[in-house]
Design a protein around this motif. Structure first.
Motif, PDB file in Angstrom:
ATOM      1  N   ALA A  54      24.099  39.396 -28.430  1.00 50.95           N
ATOM      2  CA  ALA A  54      25.016  39.660 -26.865  1.00 50.95           C
ATOM      3  C   ALA A  54      24.045  38.579 -26.367  1.00 50.95           C
ATOM      4  O   ALA A  54      25.127  38.508 -25.209  1.00 50.95           O
ATOM      5  CB  ALA A  54      24.171  40.633 -26.359  1.00 50.95           C
ATOM      6  N   ASP A  55      23.498  37.167 -26.317  1.00 52.46           N
ATOM      7  CA  ASP A  55      22.959  36.100 -25.608  1.00 52.46           C
ATOM      8  C   ASP A  55      24.394  35.349 -26.665  1.00 52.46           C
ATOM      9  O   ASP A  55      24.060  33.900 -25.579  1.00 52.46           O
ATOM     10  CB  ASP A  55      21.570  35.398 -26.525  1.00 52.46           C
ATOM     11  CG  ASP A  55      20.524  36.664 -26.257  1.00 52.46           C
ATOM     12  OD1 ASP A  55      21.022  37.791 -25.242  1.00 52.46           O
ATOM     13  OD2 ASP A  55      19.206  36.747 -26.611  1.00 52.46           O
ATOM     14  N   GLN A  56      24.908  35.403 -27.378  1.00 49.27           N
ATOM     15  CA  GLN A  56      26.247  34.346 -27.702  1.00 49.27           C
ATOM     16  C   GLN A  56      27.286  34.971 -28.382  1.00 49.27           C
ATOM     17  O   GLN A  56      26.702  35.145 -29.991  1.00 49.27           O
ATOM     18  CB  GLN A  56      25.479  32.784 -28.663  1.00 49.27           C
ATOM     19  CG  GLN A  56      26.438  31.787 -28.871  1.00 49.27           C
ATOM     20  CD  GLN A  56      27.254  31.873 -27.264  1.00 49.27           C
ATOM     21  OE1 GLN A  56      26.042  31.327 -26.679  1.00 49.27           O
ATOM     22  NE2 GLN A  56      28.369  31.485 -27.508  1.00 49.27           N
ATOM     23  N   TYR A  57      27.714  35.585 -28.506  1.00 47.68           N
ATOM     24  CA  TYR A  57      28.596  35.730 -29.400  1.00 47.68           C
ATOM     25  C   TYR A  57      29.956  34.880 -30.118  1.00 47.68           C
ATOM     26  O   TYR A  57      30.413  33.613 -29.835  1.00 47.68           O
ATOM     27  CB  TYR A  57      30.071  36.647 -28.584  1.00 47.68           C
ATOM     28  CG  TYR A  57      31.042  38.002 -29.131  1.00 47.68           C
ATOM     29  CD1 TYR A  57      30.315  38.324 -30.398  1.00 47.68           C
ATOM     30  CD2 TYR A  57      32.171  37.050 -29.627  1.00 47.68           C
ATOM     31  CE1 TYR A  57      31.586  39.214 -31.571  1.00 47.68           C
ATOM     32  CE2 TYR A  57      33.355  38.075 -30.050  1.00 47.68           C
ATOM     33  CZ  TYR A  57      32.858  38.554 -31.049  1.00 47.68           C
ATOM     34  OH  TYR A  57      33.674  39.289 -31.926  1.00 47.68           O
ATOM     35  N   PRO A  90      28.779  40.681 -25.016  1.00 53.33           N
ATOM     36  CA  PRO A  90      27.697  39.877 -24.638  1.00 53.33           C
ATOM     37  C   PRO A  90      27.571  39.538 -23.000  1.00 53.33           C
ATOM     38  O   PRO A  90      28.464  39.529 -21.832  1.00 53.33           O
ATOM     39  CB  PRO A  90      29.359  38.621 -25.040  1.00 53.33           C
ATOM     40  CG  PRO A  90      29.516  39.429 -25.649  1.00 53.33           C
ATOM     41  CD  PRO A  90      29.852  40.805 -24.941  1.00 53.33           C
ATOM     42  N   GLY A  91      26.105  39.227 -22.835  1.00 49.11           N
ATOM     43  CA  GLY A  91      25.720  39.177 -21.367  1.00 49.11           C
ATOM     44  C   GLY A  91      25.029  40.946 -20.969  1.00 49.11           C
ATOM     45  O   GLY A  91      24.644  40.452 -19.512  1.00 49.11           O
ATOM     46  N   MET A  92      25.849  41.199 -21.599  1.00 47.51           N
ATOM     47  CA  MET A  92      24.599  43.129 -20.979  1.00 47.51           C
ATOM     48  C   MET A  92      24.644  44.103 -21.948  1.00 47.51           C
ATOM     49  O   MET A  92      25.042  44.395 -22.902  1.00 47.51           O
ATOM     50  CB  MET A  92      26.027  44.071 -20.065  1.00 47.51           C
ATOM     51  CG  MET A  92      25.833  44.751 -19.697  1.00 47.51           C
ATOM     52  SD  MET A  92      26.969  45.941 -19.167  1.00 47.51           S
ATOM     53  CE  MET A  92      27.208  47.506 -21.029  1.00 47.51           C
ATOM     54  N   ARG A  93      22.969  43.311 -22.791  1.00 52.75           N
ATOM     55  CA  ARG A  93      22.545  44.170 -23.982  1.00 52.75           C
ATOM     56  C   ARG A  93      21.896  45.403 -23.378  1.00 52.75           C
ATOM     57  O   ARG A  93      21.081  45.550 -22.379  1.00 52.75           O
ATOM     58  CB  ARG A  93      21.138  43.548 -24.147  1.00 52.75           C
ATOM     59  CG  ARG A  93      20.517  44.072 -25.608  1.00 52.75           C
ATOM     60  CD  ARG A  93      19.557  42.588 -26.588  1.00 52.75           C
ATOM     61  NE  ARG A  93      20.042  42.654 -27.017  1.00 52.75           N
ATOM     62  CZ  ARG A  93      20.418  40.635 -26.712  1.00 52.75           C
ATOM     63  NH1 ARG A  93      19.418  40.088 -26.162  1.00 52.75           N
ATOM     64  NH2 ARG A  93      20.613  40.153 -27.618  1.00 52.75           N
ATOM     65  N   TRP A  94      22.053  46.472 -23.919  1.00 50.34           N
ATOM     66  CA  TRP A  94      21.697  48.045 -23.571  1.00 50.34           C
ATOM     67  C   TRP A  94      20.607  47.853 -23.291  1.00 50.34           C
ATOM     68  O   TRP A  94      19.344  47.332 -24.262  1.00 50.34           O
ATOM     69  CB  TRP A  94      21.882  49.154 -24.736  1.00 50.34           C
ATOM     70  CG  TRP A  94      21.609  50.358 -24.480  1.00 50.34           C
ATOM     71  CD1 TRP A  94      21.745  51.305 -23.658  1.00 50.34           C
ATOM     72  CD2 TRP A  94      21.103  50.891 -25.573  1.00 50.34           C
ATOM     73  NE1 TRP A  94      21.649  52.549 -23.506  1.00 50.34           N
ATOM     74  CE2 TRP A  94      21.084  52.538 -25.170  1.00 50.34           C
ATOM     75  CE3 TRP A  94      20.747  51.313 -26.760  1.00 50.34           C
ATOM     76  CZ2 TRP A  94      20.558  53.081 -25.173  1.00 50.34           C
ATOM     77  CZ3 TRP A  94      20.127  52.307 -27.764  1.00 50.34           C
ATOM     78  CH2 TRP A  94      20.459  52.821 -26.970  1.00 50.34           C
ATOM     79  N   SER A  95      20.249  48.168 -22.320  1.00 48.56           N
ATOM     80  CA  SER A  95      18.559  48.476 -22.178  1.00 48.56           C
ATOM     81  C   SER A  95      17.236  48.990 -22.926  1.00 48.56           C
ATOM     82  O   SER A  95      16.361  48.255 -23.178  1.00 48.56           O
ATOM     83  CB  SER A  95      18.323  49.087 -20.742  1.00 48.56           C
ATOM     84  OG  SER A  95      18.384  50.649 -20.672  1.00 48.56           O
ATOM     85  N   TRP A 113      32.017  37.044 -19.609  1.00 47.37           N
ATOM     86  CA  TRP A 113      33.211  37.638 -19.035  1.00 47.37           C
ATOM     87  C   TRP A 113      34.002  37.155 -20.578  1.00 47.37           C
ATOM     88  O   TRP A 113      34.362  37.936 -21.135  1.00 47.37           O
ATOM     89  CB  TRP A 113      34.123  37.689 -18.216  1.00 47.37           C
ATOM     90  CG  TRP A 113      33.815  38.150 -16.509  1.00 47.37           C
ATOM     91  CD1 TRP A 113      32.766  38.680 -16.488  1.00 47.37           C
ATOM     92  CD2 TRP A 113      34.078  38.837 -15.513  1.00 47.37           C
ATOM     93  NE1 TRP A 113      32.342  39.301 -15.098  1.00 47.37           N
ATOM     94  CE2 TRP A 113      33.072  39.331 -14.813  1.00 47.37           C
ATOM     95  CE3 TRP A 113      35.450  38.060 -15.245  1.00 47.37           C
ATOM     96  CZ2 TRP A 113      34.138  39.742 -13.490  1.00 47.37           C
ATOM     97  CZ3 TRP A 113      35.797  39.368 -13.574  1.00 47.37           C
ATOM     98  CH2 TRP A 113      34.829  39.773 -13.050  1.00 47.37           C
ATOM     99  N   ALA A 114      33.886  36.485 -20.345  1.00 47.68           N
ATOM    100  CA  ALA A 114      35.059  35.916 -21.745  1.00 47.68           C
ATOM    101  C   ALA A 114      34.319  35.794 -23.172  1.00 47.68           C
ATOM    102  O   ALA A 114      35.279  36.215 -23.615  1.00 47.68           O
ATOM    103  CB  ALA A 114      34.838  33.988 -20.900  1.00 47.68           C
ATOM    104  N   GLN A 115      33.245  35.765 -22.902  1.00 46.58           N
ATOM    105  CA  GLN A 115      32.953  36.025 -24.104  1.00 46.58           C
ATOM    106  C   GLN A 115      33.375  37.263 -24.474  1.00 46.58           C
ATOM    107  O   GLN A 115      33.331  38.022 -25.912  1.00 46.58           O
ATOM    108  CB  GLN A 115      30.982  35.649 -24.639  1.00 46.58           C
ATOM    109  CG  GLN A 115      30.789  34.346 -24.569  1.00 46.58           C
ATOM    110  CD  GLN A 115      29.504  34.048 -25.166  1.00 46.58           C
ATOM    111  OE1 GLN A 115      28.699  35.262 -25.627  1.00 46.58           O
ATOM    112  NE2 GLN A 115      29.096  33.529 -24.340  1.00 46.58           N
TER     113      GLN A 115
END
Length: 374
Positions: A54-57, A90-95, A113-115
């Motif tokens: 999730a840090d880099q798709y 991407p940019g929103m990892r489940w807590s 958003w693009a990822q």
């Protein structure tokens, strides 16, 4: 889309192990027609299942994709349709996969958003021809408002004012959905797409949306755990748990919650849909439930389902035979689970507990059955 033209009832699968054929068959045998399937608890090939990282798709994890497709095959063999439901983007990892921290990056910077659009384009291309797939649920319980200055269950005026300020920013949920829907439609023009409301899919959180999205093959989903102060796990730890029906804190004040208040609250997405021209058969209650060991849980389930039945809405209860948390597994009744349940989790072994239709499960069971009322 025709699958959703009449009310469809099912369950949620948020298990730690990929479910077996017997699992899907058991849900189907109760009369369910669909399952809302999440995989973020499954063992990933890399950091995050299917997503890779999730840090880099950079592309779908192919071993994970094969595991997901084999699950779709098992669900299809049992006669179930599947709603594809990621908990992370991407940019929103489940807590729960993020040391308990809420990941707000997606709502701060549109580069995520693009990822996310690339991820959904790839996922739709891989799954579009599978016969089990009934919808893509783009984000489970998005909450761009959480760190954005809008109180949960704020009044309509406050919601509209907040959106007027944040429209066009990275916290603009309808705009993000527009971009993700466009990405899916590049590769898959047909599969329905399900959109959760904001503030964790709250039933009042479509209120600030000025209009529906342009795509005609969309479903709009809310989740129902209100009043959360009474239905949720923290209530069990109170010296005297809040009761249902009864007076419960909600939106900054004490309110009496019972069948009438539940029904009133669930009319909010219907009112929004009518205002913006969304047909009722395009509304879904994608999750609902209460802690099974709380007094009043059976009454709560019955009140929610009665309201949904009167409105003819699609629904999926939370959850079916969850193998890492017993809180809303109604086939277990109201007793504590034995120690071997937790030992299996520690060892990574399958859930050892038998399940059966209990009185607590009855409000759901008799409405899942094809001949059941409502």
């Amino acid at each position: 889309m025709g699958f959703w033209d009449s009310p469809r009832h099912g369950g949620n699968s948020f298990n730690r192990l990929p479910p077996s054929a017997e699992y899907y068959q058991a849900l189907s045998d109760y009369g369910a027609s669909w399952v809302r399937l999440s995989w973020d608890k499954w063992r990933p090939a890399r950091r995050d299942f299917l997503l890779g990282d999730a840090d880099q798709y950079t592309g779908l994890a192919q071993d994970d994709l094969r595991t997901l497709i084999s699950n779709l095959d098992r669900a299809h063999a049992a006669g179930l349709k599947v709603v594809i439901t990621p908990l992370s983007l991407p940019g929103m990892r489940w807590s729960q996969n993020n040391q308990g921290r809420f990941d707000d990056r997606l709502w701060q910077d549109k580069r995520w958003w693009a990822q996310s659009a690339a991820y959904w384009r790839d996922l739709a291309a891989a799954l579009k021809d599978h016969p089990a797939v009934a919808a893509y649920n783009l984000i489970n319980e998005p909450a761009p408002e959480k760190h954005g200055g809008l109180a949960e269950h704020a009044d309509a005026q406050a919601m509209h004012a907040w959106y007027a300020t944040h429209r066009g920013t990275a916290r603009d949920l309808p705009a993000l959905y527009t971009q993700l829907v466009a990405a899916v439609r590049e590769v898959d023009p047909r599969t329905p797409i399900m959109l959760d409301a904001g503030w964790y899919a709250a039933a009042d959180a479509f209120t600030y949306w000025p209009h529906a999205l342009a795509d005609q093959r969309l479903l709009y989903s809310v989740h129902m755990y209100e009043p959360y102060a009474a239905t949720s796990a923290p209530n069990l730890s109170r010296a005297t748990p809040l009761g249902y029906p009864g007076a419960v804190p909600f939106g900054g004040q004490a309110q009496h919650w019972g069948a009438a208040r539940v029904a009133d609250y669930l009319r909010l997405p219907l009112a929004w849909a009518e205002r913006v021209g969304v047909p009722r058969q395009r509304l879904v209650v994608g999750e609902f439930g209460c802690m099974r060991r709380l007094p009043g849980c059976r009454q709560y389930l019955d009140d929610v389902l009665a309201a949904l039945g009167r409105q003819g809405l699609h629904w999926a209860f939370y959850s079916f035979r969850e193998d890492n948390w017993d809180g809303m597994d109604y086939e277990l009744g109201t007793a504590k689970v034995p120690w071997r349940y937790w030992q299996a989790i520690e060892r990574g072994e399958p859930d050892p507990l038998p399940r059966q239709a209990t009185p607590l499960f009855e409000p759901i069971r008799h409405r899942l059955a094809p001949a059941g009322p409502e």
